[in-house]
Design a protein around this motif. Sequence first.
Motif, PDB file in Angstrom:
ATOM      1  N   MET A 166       0.825  -1.205   0.000  1.00 57.51           N
ATOM      2  CA  MET A 166       0.000   0.000   0.000  1.00 57.51           C
ATOM      3  C   MET A 166       0.869   1.269   0.000  1.00 57.51           C
ATOM      4  O   MET A 166       1.976   1.278   0.505  1.00 57.51           O
ATOM      5  N   MET A 167       0.292   2.311  -0.542  1.00 54.95           N
ATOM      6  CA  MET A 167       0.998   3.590  -0.509  1.00 54.95           C
ATOM      7  C   MET A 167       0.980   4.135   0.921  1.00 54.95           C
ATOM      8  O   MET A 167      -0.022   4.003   1.623  1.00 54.95           O
ATOM      9  N   THR A 168       2.076   4.710   1.349  1.00 59.24           N
ATOM     10  CA  THR A 168       2.094   5.313   2.686  1.00 59.24           C
ATOM     11  C   THR A 168       1.362   6.654   2.623  1.00 59.24           C
ATOM     12  O   THR A 168       1.019   7.147   1.550  1.00 59.24           O
ATOM     13  N   ALA A 183       2.608   9.495   3.300  1.00 63.03           N
ATOM     14  CA  ALA A 183       3.483  10.450   2.603  1.00 63.03           C
ATOM     15  C   ALA A 183       3.362  10.300   1.096  1.00 63.03           C
ATOM     16  O   ALA A 183       3.399  11.287   0.358  1.00 63.03           O
ATOM     17  N   ASP A 184       3.178   9.051   0.634  1.00 60.74           N
ATOM     18  CA  ASP A 184       3.015   8.815  -0.802  1.00 60.74           C
ATOM     19  C   ASP A 184       1.784   9.520  -1.338  1.00 60.74           C
ATOM     20  O   ASP A 184       1.812  10.113  -2.417  1.00 60.74           O
TER      21      ASP A 184
END
Lengths: 120, 191
Positions: free
Chosen positions: A1-3, A5-6
Amino acid sequence: MMTRADRFMLAGAIGLLIWLYASLWGSHLAGESARLRVGNQPSVDVPLNENHRYTLSGPRGDSIIEVSQGRIRFIESPCQGKQCIHSGWLQRDGEFTACIPNRISITVRGRDPRFDTINF
Amino acid sequence: MKTPTVIQLHVSSEDQRIAALAALAIAIHVVEASLPSPVPGIKPGLANVITLVVLLLYGWRAAAWVALLRVVAGSLLLGTFLTPTFLLSLAGATASLAILGLALGLHRHLPGQGLGPVSFSLLAAMAHMAGQVLIARWLLIPHDGLFQLLPILMTAAVIFGTVTGLIVQAMLEHIRAAANDESGIRLRDSL
């Protein structure tokens, strides 16, 4: 998964894109008027926000120019190649077309014209 | 009297690893070069998947080696060494390495999970494009009209950057999963 911050980064990147489109291709480039010129006569500016058809008489006859929804085009001209008609709608500051045989030219001008002159 | 000199190059296992990874990146680079591109200057840049994986597994130094080796060796293989194409490629790689270095520094100071592969990839892709455009403006097309292309070029950079980041993320998950089971240790060591 994207964090998290991403996701912020992606949103920032998309924001940057929107800013790029707005500042480089934005509405400040829209034309406000068109400068029509016939032969060596003084030019005439016509507004692009009023839909209208103009008939201009050049040495070969009458050319018909249409203004509609902030755009302008040749719709008829007594010339052979019809390049003026084929160049289609003009709407951005600095756009230009001409019917050379009939000695008629159209230059679109914005609120704050980007070019003083254009040479071809 | 001549003294025979023997120059011995010591190849560390890290050198070998960098060479192997750079070879992988070069292969992707060359394959990708054969794909047609609709607009000059736009291509997916999938070789950067390798650069990013290396960055996240082995750090910035290794990533810089892989990226620069890919640019130089890739251009030798494609016959573009020292041509404008090579300059653009080098400018892009240099700019993206610079931003990746900064991003890695920022990543260490961020709370939580910090930046993920998608962030690194996006930053690298946009820096790559910006570096290329600046070099092109400076050396190849010295006219501000070039900047009118920025919206399209940056859109491509954001799309491909995101895709590359997602690929990197999937690859890292595979590598980490593999490294956790028995057979994976060999995989990790061979990398």
